[in-house]
Enzyme design. Sequence first.
Site, short mmCIF file in Angstrom:
data_model
loop_
_atom_site.label_atom_id
_atom_site.label_comp_id
_atom_site.label_asym_id
_atom_site.label_seq_id
_atom_site.Cartn_x
_atom_site.Cartn_y
_atom_site.Cartn_z
N LEU A 1 0.98 -1.16 -0.27
CA LEU A 1 0.56 0.02 0.43
C LEU A 1 0.92 1.55 -0.20
O LEU A 1 0.11 2.32 -0.57
CB LEU A 1 -0.58 0.16 1.28
N TYR B 1 -0.39 10.22 -11.54
CA TYR B 1 -0.44 9.81 -10.13
C TYR B 1 -1.52 7.99 -11.17
O TYR B 1 -0.90 7.09 -10.65
CB TYR B 1 -1.26 9.90 -9.29
N ASP C 1 -8.22 16.09 -13.44
CA ASP C 1 -8.83 15.60 -12.53
C ASP C 1 -10.10 15.06 -13.45
O ASP C 1 -10.93 15.40 -14.36
CB ASP C 1 -9.60 17.21 -11.80
N1 LIG Z 1 -7.48 6.84 -0.15
C1 LIG Z 1 -7.95 6.57 -1.12
O1 LIG Z 1 -9.15 6.97 -1.70
C2 LIG Z 1 -6.61 5.32 -2.40
C3 LIG Z 1 -7.91 5.25 -3.58
C4 LIG Z 1 -7.12 4.45 -4.35
C5 LIG Z 1 -5.78 3.76 -4.13
N2 LIG Z 1 -5.42 4.20 -3.34
C6 LIG Z 1 -4.45 3.84 -2.33
O2 LIG Z 1 -3.94 2.76 -1.27
C7 LIG Z 1 -2.60 2.91 -0.92
C8 LIG Z 1 -2.72 3.09 1.09
O3 LIG Z 1 -3.72 4.64 0.44
P1 LIG Z 1 -3.82 5.71 2.21
O4 LIG Z 1 -4.85 6.11 1.94
O5 LIG Z 1 -4.03 4.27 3.31
O6 LIG Z 1 -2.62 6.65 2.39
P2 LIG Z 1 -1.88 6.56 2.83
O7 LIG Z 1 -1.23 8.29 2.74
O8 LIG Z 1 -2.80 7.50 4.86
O9 LIG Z 1 -0.57 6.19 3.41
C9 LIG Z 1 0.57 5.67 2.05
C10 LIG Z 1 1.16 5.25 3.69
O10 LIG Z 1 2.72 4.55 2.63
C11 LIG Z 1 3.47 5.17 3.35
N3 LIG Z 1 4.92 5.44 2.42
C12 LIG Z 1 4.71 6.45 1.03
N4 LIG Z 1 5.76 6.54 0.20
C13 LIG Z 1 6.39 5.28 0.91
C14 LIG Z 1 7.81 4.70 0.72
N5 LIG Z 1 7.87 4.92 -0.50
N6 LIG Z 1 8.46 4.09 1.44
C15 LIG Z 1 7.61 3.88 2.19
N7 LIG Z 1 6.44 3.95 2.71
C16 LIG Z 1 5.70 5.57 1.87
C17 LIG Z 1 2.95 7.04 3.88
O11 LIG Z 1 3.89 7.61 5.09
C18 LIG Z 1 2.11 5.78 3.96
O12 LIG Z 1 1.90 5.54 5.44
C19 LIG Z 1 -2.14 3.74 -1.74
O13 LIG Z 1 -1.30 3.21 -2.61
C20 LIG Z 1 -3.40 4.84 -2.68
O14 LIG Z 1 -2.54 4.93 -3.74
C21 LIG Z 1 -6.10 4.83 -2.03
#
Ligand SMILES: NC(=O)c1ccc[n+]([C@@H]2O[C@H](COP(=O)([O-])OP(=O)(O)OC[C@H]3O[C@@H](n4cnc5c(N)ncnc54)[C@H](O)[C@@H]3O)[C@@H](O)[C@H]2O)c1
Length: 311
Positions: free
Chosen positions: A73, A141, A272
């Site tokens: 994630l 992204y 967007d």
């Molecule tokens: N929240 C949403 O609506 C959504 C929608 C589609 C996809 N996603 C994907 O789901 C995943 C989790 O999203 P989220 O909402 O929990 O986001 P978030 O930003 O809360 O969590 C991402 C985590 O990854 C860590 N991180 C970032 N880059 C890093 C790196 N290079 N090395 C180690 N750790 C790293 C951050 O510190 C954070 O804890 C992500 O991959 C995001 O792209 C989220």
Amino acid sequence: MARYLVTGGAGFIGSCLSKSLLADNHKVVIADNLSTGKLSNIPKGADFIECDLSKPESMALLPTGRFDAVIHLAAQSSGYIGQKDPHGDMQGNVGSTMLLAPWCLKNETFRFIYTSSMTVYGRKAIAPLDEDETCTPVSYYGASKLASENYLRVFADEGLNPTSLRLYNVYGPGQNLGNIYQGMVSIYLAYLLKGEELPVTGSFDRYRDFVFVEDVVSAIRCALSVESSPSLAYNVGTGVKTSVQEIITALIDALDLPADYPVQEIAGSKSDLFGSVADVSRIAKELNWRCEVKLQDGLQKMVEWAKTQDC
Ligand SMILES: NC(=O)c1ccc[n+]([C@@H]2O[C@H](COP(=O)([O-])OP(=O)(O)OC[C@H]3O[C@@H](n4cnc5c(N)ncnc54)[C@H](O)[C@@H]3O)[C@@H](O)[C@H]2O)c1
């Protein structure tokens, strides 16, 4: 008892997933660089490794030995930041996948769950969209998420069993209310809780598919329950279309604020999307997953939680 590596486990979805796995007595190792995640999100009982997974040297910090699965994630999770820093977005999102996948093969860890995004589809006039739709992302992204999915397809030929879950708009308790660059519901909620004028970027008629975080966790767990999935990618949403106007009204209602709460309309950006809704028939049929939480109930839970937080 299984052993899982949860990257991004200090973040919103990763911490919720880690809690759920620990509650079932599984062993959880979290790897996170705390860029948007927080130490306080790491659940008791999880091992934590602070590292930047886009850097090759970080692989040496990960525990050796087989994991039952890696749930990847960790990512630069903001579309806005991706547009400002495409190279950083690519390094964080594609770079980490490209390092973790071979690391998994070397450590005899074959199951790999990847959290992709609905942004891989790009601008489409069809709603709901199924996974056979062509992917033509219009944001950096979205492009980096699709690139990771494609690289994982190639790693599948080397023996990896990857599943990409294309998450729609995830919301719920634990979402970072201080992060103004990611999460439509959390951003709006933070402004409303502070009593500040609500800035809305783009048309109020835009629409999204809002999926509750616990439903996303259950989708990941359905993917974990199989050694390999019949398909490589699945939509994770509700199939329900909700406009920006509807989500703002629902939040204003849930907070008992006046219906004429001040809202400022700001011009949208080129990257967007006007609207996106998931067709979830594939994940229902192949992984037996169904979304359980209705938007009104999920928003109520999130609002109750958010009222206890400092914004
Ligand atoms: N929240 C949403 O609506 C959504 C929608 C589609 C996809 N996603 C994907 O789901 C995943 C989790 O999203 P989220 O909402 O929990 O986001 P978030 O930003 O809360 O969590 C991402 C985590 O990854 C860590 N991180 C970032 N880059 C890093 C790196 N290079 N090395 C180690 N750790 C790293 C951050 O510190 C954070 O804890 C992500 O991959 C995001 O792209 C989220």
